[in-house]
Design an enzyme around this catalytic site. Structure first.
Site, mmCIF file in Angstrom:
data_model
loop_
_atom_site.group_PDB
_atom_site.id
_atom_site.type_symbol
_atom_site.label_atom_id
_atom_site.label_comp_id
_atom_site.label_asym_id
_atom_site.label_seq_id
_atom_site.Cartn_x
_atom_site.Cartn_y
_atom_site.Cartn_z
ATOM 1 N N ASP A 127 0.830 -1.197 0.000
ATOM 2 C CA ASP A 127 0.000 0.000 0.000
ATOM 3 C C ASP A 127 0.868 1.252 0.000
ATOM 4 O O ASP A 127 1.642 1.486 0.921
ATOM 5 C CB ASP A 127 -0.882 -0.046 1.245
ATOM 6 C CG ASP A 127 -1.921 1.050 1.239
ATOM 7 O OD1 ASP A 127 -2.617 1.183 0.221
ATOM 8 O OD2 ASP A 127 -2.021 1.784 2.234
ATOM 9 N N THR A 142 -3.060 5.556 -4.338
ATOM 10 C CA THR A 142 -1.975 6.309 -3.708
ATOM 11 C C THR A 142 -0.649 6.094 -4.433
ATOM 12 O O THR A 142 0.100 7.036 -4.661
ATOM 13 C CB THR A 142 -1.820 5.937 -2.220
ATOM 14 O OG1 THR A 142 -1.640 4.528 -2.102
ATOM 15 C CG2 THR A 142 -3.038 6.329 -1.425
ATOM 16 N N THR A 143 -0.375 4.833 -4.803
ATOM 17 C CA THR A 143 0.887 4.556 -5.491
ATOM 18 C C THR A 143 0.903 5.264 -6.838
ATOM 19 O O THR A 143 1.889 5.929 -7.186
ATOM 20 C CB THR A 143 1.046 3.040 -5.699
ATOM 21 O OG1 THR A 143 0.743 2.375 -4.474
ATOM 22 C CG2 THR A 143 2.459 2.696 -6.112
ATOM 23 N N ASP A 194 -9.284 0.037 1.383
ATOM 24 C CA ASP A 194 -9.251 0.652 0.046
ATOM 25 C C ASP A 194 -10.532 0.317 -0.693
ATOM 26 O O ASP A 194 -11.164 1.157 -1.331
ATOM 27 C CB ASP A 194 -8.082 0.100 -0.797
ATOM 28 C CG ASP A 194 -6.740 0.672 -0.355
ATOM 29 O OD1 ASP A 194 -6.707 1.395 0.650
ATOM 30 O OD2 ASP A 194 -5.727 0.378 -1.019
#
Ligand code: ADP
Ligand code: MG
Length: 558
Positions: free
Chosen positions: A61, A94-95, A386
């Site tokens: 994550d 997010t990545t 998520d």
């Protein structure tokens, strides 16, 4: 006035200006993108992180990795904030957001070297971001509350590659049910969904329980196991004899005196229980202890009592039953009580729990997560968070996109056409923006062990032919229709990522002076880290080297 230079900064302060400042910030920002690159997508690798206090986290994550790394370079932190904003706003992506932010800086670096001024870059990037948002909005599909299948696909896509593979579809179903059951006209309050981890069993045994679960048993065996139409009291108090503030010593000289003293204590406990009975409660949840004698009295009154519940549970019970948390039991009244259809003791998920159901105010659900070791369950919990988030975001916004690099390829294609209409140096910036977005399909290919150039060529040609949903199947390397494949994501995840990555890159590019009051950690630029976009050295797991060198934080962990 003479020509003496005036010194306004303290001696310890450090100052980097002009091109040096710019290149330092770009290097730091790029390094953050590089750090998470190998974790992107279904075949992304995990990272094992050892925190400063020795705790171990295994995760894929983006935001968790960056937070655990405790990065303390100010420019790098601005990119970390991109991940945090992304997490807060839309839970997922997010990545991707961080990688795009890093690549926007990298493309900018090339243009700065060609003497394109930062101001033109900033303007071009802003224009491109606005256009990109429009492009994805145009290609999005509508998703309604009843589109269970698409919602489940969205839930499953967000969990891909995060250790839940075997039970992905099953969990996706639970997640969509959970979100649907807490959704109302005001939107989706995911606070009403609790994730509880229960050891033992397999992930597939995970279940959705309507109502609130408390991992406790009644304090006394003679208490009822089931209370219907319950009046619920929640206490932030104990049912014990109150200790005095100062230590007191009671000297007893004869047995009568001792008896008197004990009677007095019993009397106090009796009064507390009477208060509860008087208020009309038939179920009591106490955050503190319940004395043996009080337990006995409560059982006699037919009251189901539970002690030492967590304050988070107390809040949950209060919130859902409409009870007011009472901090002093002698103040309790009928108005403080909440109500529930049933409160019962049941075996759920392999252990005895108190189950509160049929509440009026809100309909909470508990997702009981089974199986695996602690680290595995922790990572799955992050994946589920998520997943819950993306289903919520989709229901709120009503729009979704294909995944697998399809939107990024489409944006890049349309932006390159748009660039012609822009002209000037900004045109170069718009084209650079297009290149930066393609870092997503390129990285998905790299992490899948595929040739990034071949994949990109195929993606571009299919989009050229009008197949806007064509994306990369990271497992087989084929370029296929992602919607048909069930790889679907909320529109908001993409627009938010574009927005915050652009904002952060623009903010860094506008800086030409860094003044640090103390020593700037990791401020040195090593200048030679330009790896021209190839896969990070050493393949999977190797992405933390090089660029992160000067950034502190991970210490001996790597
Ligand atoms: P992020 O933190 O950005 O969400 P992830 O590791 O979750 O990072 O990867 C998300 C990317 O993986 C998205 O571009 C998404 O479309 C892609 N993806 C997810 N599942 C698949 C799949 N089955 N095939 C191809 N790409 C996928
Ligand atoms: Mg994701």
């Amino acid at each position: 006035m003479g020509n003496q230079p005036m010194v306004v900064l303290s001696e310890e302060s450090q100052r980097t200006s002009g091109d040096d400042a710019q290149s330092m910030n770009i290097t730091a920002g790029k390094a953050v993108g590089e750090a998470v690159r190998t974790t992107l997508g279904p075949k992304g690798m995990d990272k094992l992180l050892v925190g400063s206090t020795g705790e171990v986290v295994v995760t894929n994550d983006g935001v968790t990795i960056l937070e655990e790394m405790e990065i303390d370079h100010p420019a790098a932190n601005m990119i970390v904030e991109v991940a945090e904003t992304q997490e807060e706003e839309v839970s997922d992506g997010t990545t991707s957001a961080v990688i795009v932010g890093g690549d926007l800086l990298k493309q900018a670096e090339d243009l700065l070297e060609q003497d394109v001024h930062a101001t033109s870059l900033v303007q071009g990037y802003r224009q491109a971001a606005e256009e990109a948002t429009q492009i994805v909005e145009d290609m999005s599909i509508d998703v309604g509350t009843d589109d269970t299948k698409i919602l489940q696909q969205i839930a499953a896509t967000a969990m891909t590659g995060k250790g839940a593979e075997n039970a992905k579809d099953q969990l996706a179903e639970l997640i969509v049910n959970a979100v649907s059951s807490v959704a109302d006209d005001d939107g989706v309050d995911t606070d009403n969904i609790e994730i509880k981890k229960a050891a033992g069993g397999a992930l597939e045994d995970s279940e959705l329980v309507e109502g609130v679960l408390v991992d406790k048993e009644p304090v006394h065996q003679n208490m009822p196991y089931l209370v219907e139409d319950a009046n619920v009291a929640v206490l932030d108090d104990s049912l014990e004899v109150k200790e005095t503030e100062v230590d007191t010593e009671v000297n007893v000289t004869d047995p009568d005196q001792l008896q008197q003293f004990l009677d007095q204590e019993e009397e106090q406990l009796r009064e507390m229980v009477d208060e509860i009975v008087g208020a009309g409660a038939d179920v009591v949840f106490a955050q503190d202890g319940i004395d043996d004698m009080a337990q006995h009295y409560l059982a006699e009154e037919g009251i189901l009592a539970v002690r030492r519940i967590k304050s988070s549970d107390a809040e949950k019970i209060a919130h859902s039953t409409g009870a007011r948390i009472v901090s002093n039991v002698t103040d309790i009244g009928a108005a403080d009580l909440g109500s529930a259809g049933t409160v019962s003791q049941r075996e759920i998920g392999g252990s005895q729990r108190i189950h509160i159901e049929g509440v009026e105010d809100a309909q909470p659900v508990t997702l009981l997560l089974r199986g695996g070791t602690e680290h595995v369950v922790d990572e799955i919990e992050r994946a589920i968070e998520d997943s819950l988030g993306v289903v919520r975001v989709t229901l709120e916004n009503g729009k979704a996109l294909p995944g697998g690099g399809a939107p990024e390829t489409q944006i890049a294609r349309e932006l390159r056409q748009f660039a012609d209409s822009v002209g000037g140096r900004e045109q170069l910036a718009v084209e650079a923006f297009a290149d930066a977005l393609e870092v997503i399909p390129r990285t998905l290919a790299e992490n899948g062990g595929l040739d990034p150039i071949d994949s990109l060529v195929e993606l571009r040609s299919q989009h050229e032919a009008g197949k806007t949903t064509a994306g990369l199947n990271a497992y087989t390397g084929e370029v296929i229709n992602m919607e048909a494949e069930g790889v679907v994501e909320p529109l908001r995840v993409k627009t938010q990522a574009i927005e915050s990555a652009t904002e952060a890159a623009v903010m860094l590019l506008r800086i030409d002076d860094v003044i640090a009051a103390g020593e700037l950690k990791g401020g040195q630029v090593d200048g030679d880290d330009d790896d021209a976009g190839g896969p990070p050295a050493g393949g999977p797991g190797g992405g933390m080297g090089g660029g992160m060198g000067g950034m502190g934080g991970m210490g001996g962990a790597m």
